[in-house]
Design a protein around this motif. Structure first.
Motif, short mmCIF file in Angstrom:
data_model
loop_
_atom_site.label_atom_id
_atom_site.label_comp_id
_atom_site.label_asym_id
_atom_site.label_seq_id
_atom_site.Cartn_x
_atom_site.Cartn_y
_atom_site.Cartn_z
N LEU A 276 0.83 -1.20 0.00
CA LEU A 276 0.00 0.00 0.00
C LEU A 276 0.87 1.26 0.00
O LEU A 276 1.64 1.49 0.92
CB LEU A 276 -0.93 -0.01 1.22
N ARG A 277 0.75 2.04 -1.04
CA ARG A 277 1.49 3.31 -1.21
C ARG A 277 3.01 3.11 -1.11
O ARG A 277 3.71 3.99 -0.63
CB ARG A 277 1.01 4.36 -0.21
N ASN A 278 3.47 1.95 -1.54
CA ASN A 278 4.91 1.68 -1.51
C ASN A 278 5.57 2.37 -2.71
O ASN A 278 5.20 2.13 -3.85
CB ASN A 278 5.15 0.17 -1.59
N PRO A 279 6.56 3.24 -2.45
CA PRO A 279 7.19 3.98 -3.57
C PRO A 279 7.86 3.08 -4.59
O PRO A 279 8.10 3.52 -5.73
CB PRO A 279 8.20 4.88 -2.86
N ILE B 1 -4.33 6.42 -5.38
CA ILE B 1 -4.02 5.13 -4.74
C ILE B 1 -4.74 5.07 -3.40
O ILE B 1 -4.60 5.97 -2.56
CB ILE B 1 -2.51 4.96 -4.51
N THR B 2 -5.51 4.03 -3.22
CA THR B 2 -6.15 3.84 -1.92
C THR B 2 -6.39 2.35 -1.71
O THR B 2 -6.17 1.54 -2.61
CB THR B 2 -7.47 4.63 -1.82
N GLU C 54 -11.27 8.07 1.14
CA GLU C 54 -9.83 8.23 0.93
C GLU C 54 -9.53 8.84 -0.43
O GLU C 54 -8.66 9.71 -0.56
CB GLU C 54 -9.12 6.87 1.06
N PHE D 274 5.78 2.84 -7.68
CA PHE D 274 5.44 4.06 -8.42
C PHE D 274 5.95 4.06 -9.87
O PHE D 274 5.21 4.49 -10.77
CB PHE D 274 5.96 5.29 -7.68
N ASP E 129 -7.87 12.55 -1.19
CA ASP E 129 -6.66 12.66 -2.01
C ASP E 129 -6.88 13.64 -3.16
O ASP E 129 -6.03 14.50 -3.45
CB ASP E 129 -6.30 11.27 -2.57
#
Length: 846
Positions: free
Chosen positions: A297-300, A317-318, A343, A303, A347
């Motif tokens: 989750l939201r891991n760079p 991203i959620t 969420e 990206f 954002d």
């Protein structure tokens, strides 16, 4: 610089005046949805009343009124003083309007023709001249408000020109600040004068814009408030971060071992635009699926692949983590949709995109039209409506959406709805969903041809790394690492643990802990590693058999303590660590004698340490403590307790294990409600006031309500009213802390003077009947007035916010109170001669 107090007051005045005029106008039509789902007459009227009460409260609590009451402040300007007088006048005009709407509501009946205007309803209780007369008075007040506000802004402009006072900057300004700045520019540019009728009319159009932006801002905030639910992210926080060096393989797109059966790995799938937009992560129970999903989750590291897919389109991203051990919303499609919408909108509106908040109106058009029409649109969400709003949101092809949804198998209902939702959403080219679940038949049938990853087939090396880390941290084993042969034996042990776990991280976690529990046997006089090796051979391969072994090897005292905590946690859900320590007190009356004061830091620390030690040693780490804030602040209120894994909870709930737990705790003699009633009063008595801005706020309602809920549950069990307990609850919540109670803690608009006020309002019939005989007459009269005012203010279903899911209070609140009302009327009279006392059976009490 904040908006001028005069602007805030004028905004409140204009909002309530304009809404009241709309209610009175025959030209103003009620909005009804085009789909034919008509709002019933009583609901329409209640929505209008609720909105008027909201605006009146806003009027009563404006900054200018607070300034006028401050003796340290100097004299207010003439314009400000006049606005305050107009506020009082407006309140006098709005109050009879509320009464008339409520009378029309009571007079109506089911099946009445649908009103096209609210004025039609008013004419059932008022004459036409009453309606037109009130409308004329309100419009006159509106003109005076415009004139006074123009004067206030003109005076500020003149003063700023003389003294250099700042005028607002548009940068980072709120909607009211921006409006005020624009209004000042218009006043300055046009040189509007308060005594010129044409100028006031021109300025009035700018004031209309203020009302518009204020109404929109309120609607947006309410939609966010209704989408949000407490503990929305708690499941995510229960999951520990992946251990160092584990799950790294999922980010390696060049590693053939990371390839899935269906051709592409996760990173390749993320950047792919071929239309395969759903990726399924599956595996055995306890294999680490949720831990992996948390790490994604939201891991760079994702990206670059996401950017390759999204190209120049902005990305959202959620995620959502279903939780079978949580609340209803944490394991439902409703909770999923509310969380995703909340969420994603946060954002889009407040993140880097900074999109126009009008997006909220576009996603909830019917609600916005109802709110703009008669203050409606504030009812609870339904799943079909949420699904429609979700589909509207993702239909915008100018944005890309990446959603992670964990634990589909923890959904409370059949999987058909969630499967349809996911497959429908991923038909869109701008939506990708990574979902995880056990390989249950429903999900297997729906997703087996999709790109997927079977976690337990990939985690052997990860489990080895985890076991080695745990061995390295154990001080007793470190003393044994002296000889090369022992190092070799240790490596063999680590390898064997990984093999026996068969990819199930939970087995490795419990098995490693079980091995390291051999503390006394690991000494330098014996070959400790061989002891560990022997114990390892005795660990069963099946996870349930391993859990059975853990329970069977518990001593009697440990089994009793673990069983108590199982029953206490099951009865509560996932309690706070401090609350659990209160509930674990074997003396269920200890709270009655406790002091009303915050605990000292040393007292809190001891309770938390003792409770943590119980959970880790006597309970063999079957439970875990987590931080609901997601940070490492270790705020006492954020520390909660739950089962370490769903598999453990499922095992505990099997019939033979639960029977053993009940037997260890005394079967029916163990009352979890009694222990939690004691804990709730402890929590109430030890509440710590918190500073908000410049005032001390003591938030008592939640603990107060739970005390009442448990008292009623116990009363249901043995038909005895807990008078002594509720008296102490009232003393702790109201009598001893009267000066500390904030308007945020109890229903606003009316003042609580005693616990009897709360008891009459919530209709605690047994308690009220017992206390009425000995209470002072003025106390009874105030309780009756308090209850009447509050029920009038909260209206139909007004208990939703204050009572929520507390089922026993909700039941009491909704019961008929006619006989009790007659009894209160009898005791409230100064002279009772020639008045027969109503019959009301006084229940047993303690």
């Amino acid at each position: 610089m904040k908006p001028l107090p005069a602007v805030g007051l004028a905004s409140s005045l204009v909002q309530i005046i304009d809404f009241s005029v709309k209610v009175l106008q025959k030209e103003y039509k009620i909005y009804q949805s085009a789909d034919g789902d008509f709002i019933e007459n009583p609901t329409l009227l209640q929505n209008a009343v609720d909105n008027l009460f909201r605006l009146l409260f806003q009027l009563e609590n404006n900054d200018l009124k607070k300034l006028s009451a401050d003796p340290k402040r100097g004299k207010l300007s003439e314009a400000a003083e006049h606005l305050l007088k107009l506020g009082d006048e407006t309140k006098l005009l709005a109050t009879p309007l509320i009464d008339a709407i409520l009378q029309a509501q009571a007079k109506g009946s089911y099946g009445d023709p649908k009103w096209t205007t609210l004025r039609e309803a008013l004419l059932t209780v008022w004459k036409k001249k009453d309606v037109t007369g009130l409308k004329k008075k309100l419009r006159n007040v509106r003109k005076d408000v415009d004139t006074s506000l123009l004067l206030a802004l003109k005076q500020y402009l003149n003063q700023s020109a003389e003294t250099g006072l700042p005028v607002f900057s548009a940068e980072d300004a709120s909607h009211v600040e921006r409006w005020q700045n624009d209004a000042m520019d218009a006043v300055h540019t046009n040189d509007w004068k308060p005594k010129t009728k044409k100028d006031v009319e021109g300025f009035s159009k700018h004031v209309d814009l203020l009302v518009q932006v204020e109404n929109q801002a309120h609607f947006y905030s309410q939609m966010f408030a209704k989408l949000y639910f407490p503990h929305m992210d708690d499941r995510l926080h229960t999951l520990s971060a992946a251990h160092e060096g584990t799950f790294d393989w999922i980010f390696d797109s060049n590693n053939d071992e990371s390839k899935t059966i269906h051709c592409i790995n996760l990173l390749d799938w993320l950047s792919d635009s071929s239309g395969q937009n759903l990726f399924w992560i599956t595996g055995k129970p306890g294999s680490g699926k949720s831990t992996l999903m948390k790490s994604l989750l939201r891991n760079p590291r994702l990206f670059p692949s996401l950017e390759s897919w999204s190209d120049s389109a902005p990305g959202i991203i959620t995620g959502f983590f279903f939780w079978g051990s949580g609340t209803k919303l944490q394991k439902s499609v409703e909770g999923l949709l509310r969380s995703l919408l909340y969420e994603a909108l946060q954002d889009m509106l407040y993140g880097p995109l900074e999109q126009d908040p009008i997006l909220v109106q576009l996603l909830f058009p019917s609600r916005w039209n109802q709110f703009a029409s008669y203050g409606g649109g504030m009812y609870p969400f339904t799943v079909p409506e949420l699904r429609l709003s979700f589909d509207l949101m993702i239909s915008d092809v100018t944005r890309k959406f990446f959603l992670l949804i964990d634990g589909l198998d923890e959904l409370d209902d059949y999987p058909n709805d969630i499967i349809d939702l996911l497959l429908s959403a991923t038909k869109r080219d701008n939506v990708k969903i990574c979902a995880s679940s056990r390989p249950s038949p429903g999900f297997q049938d729906a997703f087996q041809e999709r790109p997927r990853l079977v976690v337990d087939q990939k985690t052997r090396k990860d489990i080895q790394a985890y076991v080695q880390q745990m061995f390295n941290k154990d001080e007793r084993l470190s003393r044994l690492r002296q000889e090369q042969t022992k190092d070799a034996l240790e490596q063999e042990l680590v390898h064997t643990m990984a093999e026996k776990s068969s990819g199930v991280f939970l087995w490795a976690y419990l098995g490693t802990d079980s091995l390291l529990q051999a503390g006394d046997e690991l000494d330098e006089e014996s070959d400790g590693l061989k002891v560990v090796s022997t114990r390892l051979k005795g660990l069963p391969l099946d996870l349930n058999l391993l859990l059975t072994q853990i329970f069977e090897t518990m001593g009697q005292d440990d089994l009793w303590q673990a069983s108590r905590l199982c029953r206490l946690i099951d009865a509560h859900g996932y309690p706070g660590l401090l609350s659990l320590s209160f509930s674990n007190d074997v003396d269920t009356r200890s709270s009655l004698h406790a002091d009303i004061r915050p605990l000292k830091d040393s007292e809190v620390t001891k309770r938390l340490d003792d409770m943590t030690d119980l959970l880790s040693t006597k309970c063999r780490n079957l439970f875990s403590v987590f931080e609901t804030s997601g940070s490492e602040s270790h705020d006492v209120g954020h520390l909660r307790v739950t089962y370490a894994h769903r598999c453990i909870r499922d095992f505990v709930h099997t019939r033979p294990v639960w029977s053993k737990i009940c037997e260890a705790t005394g079967n029916d003699s163990f009352s979890s409600d009694e222990y939690w009633a004691n804990a709730s009063l402890w929590s109430l008595k030890t509440l710590q006031a918190r500073r908000t801005s410049h005032i001390e706020v003591l938030r008592i309602w939640d603990d107060l309500a739970w005390c009442i809920e448990y008292a009623l549950r116990l009363e249901d069990h043995d038909k005895k009213v807990r008078v002594t307990y509720l008296d102490e609850v009232g003393r702790a919540a109201i009598i001893e802390r009267r000066d500390q109670i904030s308007v945020m803690d109890l229903p606003q608009g009316v003042t609580v003077e005693s616990f009897l006020d709360i008891a009459v309002w919530l209709n605690l019939q047994g308690y009220v009947a017992i206390k009425a005989k000995s209470a002072e007459r003025k106390e009874i009269k105030h309780a009756m007035e308090y209850s009447k005012a509050l029920r009038r203010q909260l209206g139909i279903s007004g208990e939703v916010f204050w009572i929520g899911e507390k089922k026993r209070i909700k039941s009491a609140y909704g019961q008929s109170a006619l006989e009790l009302g007659q009894l209160l009327e009898y005791y409230a009279k100064p002279v009772k001669f020639a008045t027969s006392k109503p019959k009301f059976e006084i229940p047993e009490h303690e």
